[in-house]
Each structure stands twice: as structure tokens, then as C-alpha cells.
Design an enzyme around this catalytic site. Sequence first.
Site, PDB file in Angstrom:
ATOM      1  N   HIS A   1      -6.732 -21.429  12.595  1.00 51.10           N
ATOM      2  CA  HIS A   1      -6.984 -22.791  13.064  1.00 51.10           C
ATOM      3  C   HIS A   1      -5.793 -23.698  12.737  1.00 51.10           C
ATOM      4  CE1 HIS A   1      -9.716 -26.294  13.909  1.00 51.10           C
ATOM      5  NE2 HIS A   1      -8.872 -26.897  13.086  1.00 51.10           N
ATOM      6  N   GLU A   2      -5.399 -23.703  11.459  1.00 47.48           N
ATOM      7  CA  GLU A   2      -4.308 -24.583  11.041  1.00 47.48           C
ATOM      8  C   GLU A   2      -2.987 -24.164  11.679  1.00 47.48           C
ATOM      9  OE1 GLU A   2      -5.360 -27.202   9.872  1.00 47.48           O
ATOM     10  OE2 GLU A   2      -7.306 -26.575   9.068  1.00 47.48           O
TER      11      GLU A   2
ATOM     12  N   HIS B   1      -2.697 -25.979  14.874  1.00 47.42           N
ATOM     13  CA  HIS B   1      -2.191 -27.343  14.644  1.00 47.42           C
ATOM     14  C   HIS B   1      -0.695 -27.300  14.323  1.00 47.42           C
ATOM     15  CE1 HIS B   1      -5.921 -29.578  14.768  1.00 47.42           C
ATOM     16  NE2 HIS B   1      -6.479 -28.889  13.787  1.00 47.42           N
TER      17      HIS B   1
ATOM     18  N   GLU C   1      -6.721 -30.777  18.380  1.00 46.92           N
ATOM     19  CA  GLU C   1      -7.781 -29.816  18.082  1.00 46.92           C
ATOM     20  C   GLU C   1      -7.852 -28.729  19.159  1.00 46.92           C
ATOM     21  OE1 GLU C   1      -9.074 -29.874  15.197  1.00 46.92           O
ATOM     22  OE2 GLU C   1     -10.926 -28.725  15.267  1.00 46.92           O
TER      23      GLU C   1
HETATM   24 CO    CO Z   1      -8.557 -29.053  13.195  1.00 44.23          CO
END
Ligand code: CO
Length: 521
Positions: free
Chosen positions: A285-286, A289, A315
Amino acid sequence: MNLAAAFFIEEDLSRTTNFRNMTTYETLIKHLKELHVLGSIGGIIGWDQETMMPPRGGELRAEQLAMLSSMCHERFTSNEIGDLLEALKAADESGELTEEQAVNVRETRRSYERDKKLPTDLVEELARTRSLAQQKWAEARKESDFKKFQPLLEKTVDLKKQVAELYGYEDDIYDALLDTYEPGMTVAQLDPMFAELRERTVKLVEAIVGTGTTSEVDALKRPHPLARQESFEREIAEAFGFDFDAGRLDLSAHPFCGGNAPNDVRMTTRRDENDPLSSLYSVMHETGHGLYGQGLEAKHSGTPMGSSISLGIHESQSRTWENLVGRSRQFWEFALPRFKAHFEGISEDLEFDEVCFAANEVKPSLIRVEADEVTYNLHIILRFEIERDLMNGRVEVKELPEIWNTRMQDYLGLTPPNDALGVMQDIHWSMGGIGYFPTYTLGNLYGAQFFEAVREALPDLDNQIVRGEFVPLREWLRKNIHCHGKRFSATDLIERVTGKPPSSEAFLNYMETKFGALYDL
Ligand code: CO
């Protein structure tokens, strides 16, 4: 005067005008870059606070951060910036600026005018209330006593109404707050998107729960040494394209991705020895980003052209790598042999179907941050509906525990045993972060919509993922999304890239197909 001379004068005049504007423009950019340098110091000491700082460093750190933030605010809202923007107005309107310059002027003016709208005493009142409310929230949550938190939440909502009135809005007061996190997004756009998503998701969850299928994978419940978890996570982040010469991965209580510039992106995770997938998915997830952060153009750092569009678009990038890629069967075809090699002697008996199911299991739960890909959006929609109704005066703060519990039952079939596990579980409202939650679900919707366009552009995508070739996907995201900075609004970028306005259709199709197959519906 002959024609040639006249032509030269004309030419000279226009050059002078251009030169004067460039100077004004360059002065503005110089100010923005200095502000960015100042703000980036806050970014680093904020990261340090979450990762490295000893517990007793907190008091000084709070003062350091407060001082930096008020310095940045003062400098950004100074008359000098206002004068520069005013001086550039004519050049902007007459089309003398290049497209990139016009974006920087437009977006800087937008932030400047917004920031100027709030009087200093209100900003201070907001900061004071936030600090008190956060403490009260932590206390009240510990004792599961909503009444303790209620007065400060009422005050927060009241202050946010004042803020919204000062910012201004056309149709719905909530739009003014939404605009802080997702510029341009409105309740009128969200309502139909979220209603459709809610109805079809509730049906899907009911069907899934009805199958009674659950999984307990022994091979994943064993201790997986933290150092080996870390080295596997790094291998995956690197395969996705994260540049560790321009970023870091560290530990913190709550995973996040911060950082100041494409060349310094800070990701964090937290690890549990008996649950190796938990940190792995946080890191994926990170990394999403982080790839957005590293994909912004360094030459535009500190200006809107070098900044991300919105939280929803940010996101969408994290959800792309975590869910659309990371939870696919193709990903595990690539990753499972590597996972087994990393955890030699521990989980070699892990079966392919077991891990795919464990990574995608749907289980209605009380806590948003632990929710799976399907039920997650119901947690967000519930919060969005409450925020929207609070701001419009359709519900009152004191009714929230009951409204919360009723909707949890309607949407997820669960009733929280207490308010700590219900209405008080998130920190956002105590921080005044009203208008923030919808960006999480927008990220899921945008991500799925972009991914449809990716599939058309990269017909071999599934095989590429199986082979661990992530460069084409990363380059597509960089070229179509990252490198544009704030050139387009979220809605315009989506229309431009996918040919359609934002909607829940792509996500619903993806979700119903994937989970229909997984649960044999
Ligand atoms: Co996030």
C-alpha cells in the site's frame, strides 16, 4: 518608421512584457520553493517523531512543528505573495503564461485565497480545540464513554461549520470541507456513486457470508522472523519499482508514507511475527503512495506542478499496488516461490489457493483499518453519511452512537458491543478531519477505473505480473498520472485517461467478478 523597425519595436515590446512577467513569475516560484524547503523540515521531523524520537522528545517536537507551521502559514499568506499573484493575474488571463506556469499560478491562487479566508483567531481556536479534543477522545475511548467526548466533538462540528461558511460553497455545506482533501468533489457527485456502491456491496457481503466459507491457514499463523519479513517486503517494493536510494522503509505504530520530494520518500510499516501478510500488504500500500511521490517531477518540487492532485488520487495509487496487483492470483504466482524461499523451513507447505484466499477473505468486522477489500467501503460510506448529515444539521452529535450502531447492523450485520469499538474508533473527527474519509473510497473507485484503462493499454498485463515485470505498469501510471502534478483536477484527469467521469461501475464490476469467483457465487 519603416515596417522592419516597427516590427522590431513590436517584438521588443512583447519581449519586455514577457520578461517582466517571467520575473514576477520567477519571484513567485522562488517564494514557493523556499516555503517548500521550510515545510520539508517539518516533514522530516514529523517522520522522526513517528519512527525514531525518544518518548520524552515530544514536548519540544510539538513546539518545533507548531513554529514551523505558523512560519509557513505566515509566509504563504503574506501580502507579498498576494501582490505577486495579483500582478500575474493579467498575464494569466491574457494567456501569456505557458500551460505549466498557468497551473502553478491558478493552484497557488486557489490555496492562497482559501488560507486567507480564515481569520487568525479561528485558526488558533481550531488548533486549540483539536489538541483538547484529541486528548479527550483518547481518554473517552479508553473508558468507552462517548458522553465525555461529546462536548468537544460538538465544538469541533460547530467550528467546522464556521470554516465551511467562510470557505463558501454552492450547493452543500459539506462540499466546502470535502474541497480541502479532494478539490472540486461535491456531495452531488458522491451521493449517487456511494449509494450504488453501498447497495451492491451489502448484497455481495450477504451472499458471501451466506456461503459460510472461512479460512484458517496454519502455514501463515506460524512465527515468521521479522528480519525475514522485512527483506521480503523490500524485495517486493523494489520489484514494483520503489527506489531505495530515494526513499526509506522504517517502523511506526501506524503505517504511513511521508516525504518531501521525489528523492526523499519515507514509508513505514508495523510487523506481527505471526501474521506476515499484514505488514506485507501495508508495505505494498505505502509503496503505491511512494511510487506516486517518486513519480512527481523533481524540477517542479515545491510548486503545484510537482504536487499530487488530491488524497483520492493518491489513495488510488496505493490501492492499485496493494489490491489490484497485490491481491491478484497473478501476483501470487510470481511471489509465492519467493515467499517460500524467504521463509525456508517455515511455510514451505503453503498452498497457492490457500494464500490467495487468505489475502482476499471477506469477513465483516467492527474496525475499519482491519477491514477487507469488500467491506472496507461500507465503513467509509457510513462515516460519510454521518458527516454530511452532521454538517447539514440533519443529525446531532449526541445521536451518533445510536446512528452508528444501527447503520453497522444494516450495512455489515454487526452491532458494536461498546462505543470504543463503534463511533469512537477513529481519530479523524477529534482532529477536525471532517471531509477526509470519502477520499479512501474514492481511491478504490478511481484505482479500479484507471486499471480498466491500464488493461486496454497493456493487454499482456496479467502475464507481466506473473513474470514480475512491473515496469510497464509503473511507467503507465507515471506517464498518465504522476508526472502531471496538479495540471488537472481529479475528475478531469479521470475523464482524460479513462474517457468517462468518475463512477463506481469499474470497481463494482471488478469486485463482483473477483469475489463471485473466489466464493463460487
Ligand atoms: Co493510503
